[in-house]
Motif scaffolding. Structure first.
Motif, PDB file in Angstrom:
ATOM      1  N   VAL A  11       0.849  -1.201   0.000  1.00  0.00           N
ATOM      2  CA  VAL A  11       0.000   0.000   0.000  1.00  0.00           C
ATOM      3  C   VAL A  11       0.878   1.242   0.000  1.00  0.00           C
ATOM      4  CG1 VAL A  11      -1.607   1.348   1.409  1.00  0.00           C
ATOM      5  CG2 VAL A  11      -1.998  -1.082   1.063  1.00  0.00           C
ATOM      6  N   SER A  12       1.940   1.220   0.795  1.00  0.00           N
ATOM      7  CA  SER A  12       2.859   2.356   0.865  1.00  0.00           C
ATOM      8  C   SER A  12       3.490   2.640  -0.495  1.00  0.00           C
ATOM      9  CB  SER A  12       3.939   2.093   1.911  1.00  0.00           C
ATOM     10  OG  SER A  12       4.794   3.192   2.027  1.00  0.00           O
ATOM     11  N   LYS A  13       3.932   1.586  -1.189  1.00  0.00           N
ATOM     12  CA  LYS A  13       4.539   1.766  -2.511  1.00  0.00           C
ATOM     13  C   LYS A  13       3.531   2.312  -3.513  1.00  0.00           C
ATOM     14  CE  LYS A  13       8.052  -1.826  -2.106  1.00  0.00           C
ATOM     15  NZ  LYS A  13       8.469  -3.166  -2.526  1.00  0.00           N
ATOM     16  N   LEU A  14       2.314   1.744  -3.502  1.00  0.00           N
ATOM     17  CA  LEU A  14       1.283   2.204  -4.427  1.00  0.00           C
ATOM     18  C   LEU A  14       0.920   3.660  -4.155  1.00  0.00           C
ATOM     19  CD1 LEU A  14      -0.792   1.692  -6.655  1.00  0.00           C
ATOM     20  CD2 LEU A  14      -2.352   0.851  -4.888  1.00  0.00           C
ATOM     21  N   ALA A  15       0.731   4.009  -2.888  1.00  0.00           N
ATOM     22  CA  ALA A  15       0.383   5.379  -2.529  1.00  0.00           C
ATOM     23  C   ALA A  15       1.491   6.345  -2.936  1.00  0.00           C
ATOM     24  CB  ALA A  15       0.108   5.477  -1.032  1.00  0.00           C
ATOM     25  N   GLY A  21       1.567  10.708  -0.806  1.00  0.00           N
ATOM     26  CA  GLY A  21       2.364  11.092   0.350  1.00  0.00           C
ATOM     27  C   GLY A  21       2.228  10.173   1.538  1.00  0.00           C
ATOM     28  N   TYR A  22       1.791   8.953   1.334  1.00  0.00           N
ATOM     29  CA  TYR A  22       1.640   8.007   2.441  1.00  0.00           C
ATOM     30  C   TYR A  22       3.003   7.524   2.875  1.00  0.00           C
ATOM     31  CZ  TYR A  22      -0.001   3.965   5.088  1.00  0.00           C
ATOM     32  OH  TYR A  22      -0.245   3.057   6.083  1.00  0.00           O
ATOM     33  N   PRO A  26       1.803   2.439  10.295  1.00  0.00           N
ATOM     34  CA  PRO A  26       0.894   1.300  10.477  1.00  0.00           C
ATOM     35  C   PRO A  26      -0.421   1.709  11.150  1.00  0.00           C
ATOM     36  CG  PRO A  26       2.640   1.229  12.102  1.00  0.00           C
ATOM     37  CD  PRO A  26       2.948   2.372  11.188  1.00  0.00           C
ATOM     38  N   GLU A  27      -1.309   2.269  10.378  1.00  0.00           N
ATOM     39  CA  GLU A  27      -2.629   2.677  10.859  1.00  0.00           C
ATOM     40  C   GLU A  27      -3.674   1.708  10.308  1.00  0.00           C
ATOM     41  OE1 GLU A  27      -3.479   5.052  12.904  1.00  0.00           O
ATOM     42  OE2 GLU A  27      -1.618   6.174  13.032  1.00  0.00           O
ATOM     43  N   PRO A  28      -4.671   1.320  11.136  1.00  0.00           N
ATOM     44  CA  PRO A  28      -5.697   0.418  10.622  1.00  0.00           C
ATOM     45  C   PRO A  28      -6.634   1.094   9.629  1.00  0.00           C
ATOM     46  CG  PRO A  28      -6.159   1.034  12.886  1.00  0.00           C
ATOM     47  CD  PRO A  28      -4.820   1.604  12.550  1.00  0.00           C
ATOM     48  N   GLU A  29      -6.778   2.417   9.714  1.00  0.00           N
ATOM     49  CA  GLU A  29      -7.634   3.153   8.785  1.00  0.00           C
ATOM     50  C   GLU A  29      -6.909   4.412   8.340  1.00  0.00           C
ATOM     51  OE1 GLU A  29     -11.844   3.773   9.805  1.00  0.00           O
ATOM     52  OE2 GLU A  29     -11.366   2.676  11.627  1.00  0.00           O
ATOM     53  N   VAL A  30      -6.833   4.633   7.044  1.00  0.00           N
ATOM     54  CA  VAL A  30      -6.225   5.848   6.505  1.00  0.00           C
ATOM     55  C   VAL A  30      -7.125   6.345   5.388  1.00  0.00           C
ATOM     56  CG1 VAL A  30      -4.217   6.859   5.362  1.00  0.00           C
ATOM     57  CG2 VAL A  30      -3.891   5.016   7.011  1.00  0.00           C
ATOM     58  N   ALA A  31      -7.452   7.630   5.424  1.00  0.00           N
ATOM     59  CA  ALA A  31      -8.230   8.249   4.349  1.00  0.00           C
ATOM     60  C   ALA A  31      -7.328   9.256   3.656  1.00  0.00           C
ATOM     61  CB  ALA A  31      -9.462   8.942   4.922  1.00  0.00           C
ATOM     62  N   PHE A  32      -7.271   9.187   2.333  1.00  0.00           N
ATOM     63  CA  PHE A  32      -6.444  10.109   1.577  1.00  0.00           C
ATOM     64  C   PHE A  32      -7.318  11.246   1.080  1.00  0.00           C
ATOM     65  CE2 PHE A  32      -4.352   5.975   1.164  1.00  0.00           C
ATOM     66  CZ  PHE A  32      -3.109   6.309   1.678  1.00  0.00           C
ATOM     67  N   ASP A  33      -6.866  12.476   1.326  1.00  0.00           N
ATOM     68  CA  ASP A  33      -7.617  13.675   0.949  1.00  0.00           C
ATOM     69  C   ASP A  33      -6.656  14.577   0.177  1.00  0.00           C
ATOM     70  OD1 ASP A  33      -9.356  15.774   0.742  1.00  0.00           O
ATOM     71  OD2 ASP A  33      -9.150  16.401   2.830  1.00  0.00           O
ATOM     72  N   GLY A  34      -6.653  14.443  -1.125  1.00  0.00           N
ATOM     73  CA  GLY A  34      -5.703  15.206  -1.918  1.00  0.00           C
ATOM     74  C   GLY A  34      -4.294  14.743  -1.613  1.00  0.00           C
ATOM     75  N   SER A  36      -2.930  14.956   1.471  1.00  0.00           N
ATOM     76  CA  SER A  36      -2.780  14.662   2.897  1.00  0.00           C
ATOM     77  C   SER A  36      -3.444  13.336   3.244  1.00  0.00           C
ATOM     78  CB  SER A  36      -3.373  15.783   3.748  1.00  0.00           C
ATOM     79  OG  SER A  36      -4.762  15.872   3.545  1.00  0.00           O
ATOM     80  N   GLN A  37      -3.029  12.785   4.369  1.00  0.00           N
ATOM     81  CA  GLN A  37      -3.638  11.552   4.860  1.00  0.00           C
ATOM     82  C   GLN A  37      -4.276  11.848   6.209  1.00  0.00           C
ATOM     83  OE1 GLN A  37      -0.637   8.605   5.508  1.00  0.00           O
ATOM     84  NE2 GLN A  37       0.875  10.109   6.096  1.00  0.00           N
ATOM     85  N   ARG A  38      -5.413  11.237   6.454  1.00  0.00           N
ATOM     86  CA  ARG A  38      -6.122  11.460   7.704  1.00  0.00           C
ATOM     87  C   ARG A  38      -6.370  10.117   8.376  1.00  0.00           C
ATOM     88  NH1 ARG A  38      -8.258  16.694   7.554  1.00  0.00           N
ATOM     89  NH2 ARG A  38      -8.258  17.585   5.474  1.00  0.00           N
ATOM     90  N   VAL A  39      -6.222  10.102   9.702  1.00  0.00           N
ATOM     91  CA  VAL A  39      -6.491   8.904  10.486  1.00  0.00           C
ATOM     92  C   VAL A  39      -7.446   9.278  11.604  1.00  0.00           C
ATOM     93  CG1 VAL A  39      -4.298   7.784   9.949  1.00  0.00           C
ATOM     94  CG2 VAL A  39      -4.438   9.290  11.916  1.00  0.00           C
TER      95      VAL A  39
END
Length: 104
Positions: A11-15, A21-22, A26-34, A36-39
């Motif tokens: 996931v890190s490589k793909l992002a 910018g991931y 190691p977060e169980p939930e990550v939302a990408f917003d433009g 930035s990443q939000r947890v």
């Protein structure tokens, strides 16, 4: 290997390739917003609401739909043998969460 580490690396490589910018945290939930990443994080309730409050949701489906709303204050004195409690913290049990999600 620990469970999830290989998936997290992928996931890190793909992002990274997508420019999200991931950083592989190691977060169980990550939302990408433009860019930035939000947890999800628990935070203290806003102190701007004075008096009693209650937890309310308008529709089932997501815990994020929960919100604090004012609750009518009971100014009457406790009856004989009763006490008034000031609640400093609350929590949700698993059944409450399933109810909000619409799964119970």
């Amino acid at each position: 290997l620990r469970p999830g580490v290989t998936v997290l690396a992928a996931v890190s490589k793909l992002a990274s390739r997508l420019g999200l910018g991931y950083n592989g945290t190691p977060e169980p939930e990550v939302a990408f917003d433009g860019s930035s990443q939000r947890v999800p994080r628990l935070t203290e309730a806003a102190r701007s609401m004075g008096g009693p409050v209650r937890l309310h949701f308008d529709a089932r489906g997501a815990v994020s739909s929960l919100r604090l709303v004012p609750q009518a204050s009971d100014e009457s004195e406790p009856a004989h043998g009763e006490v008034r409690l000031r609640v400093g913290a609350v929590g949700l049990n698993f059944r409450d969460v399933l109810n909000v999600l619409g799964a119970y």
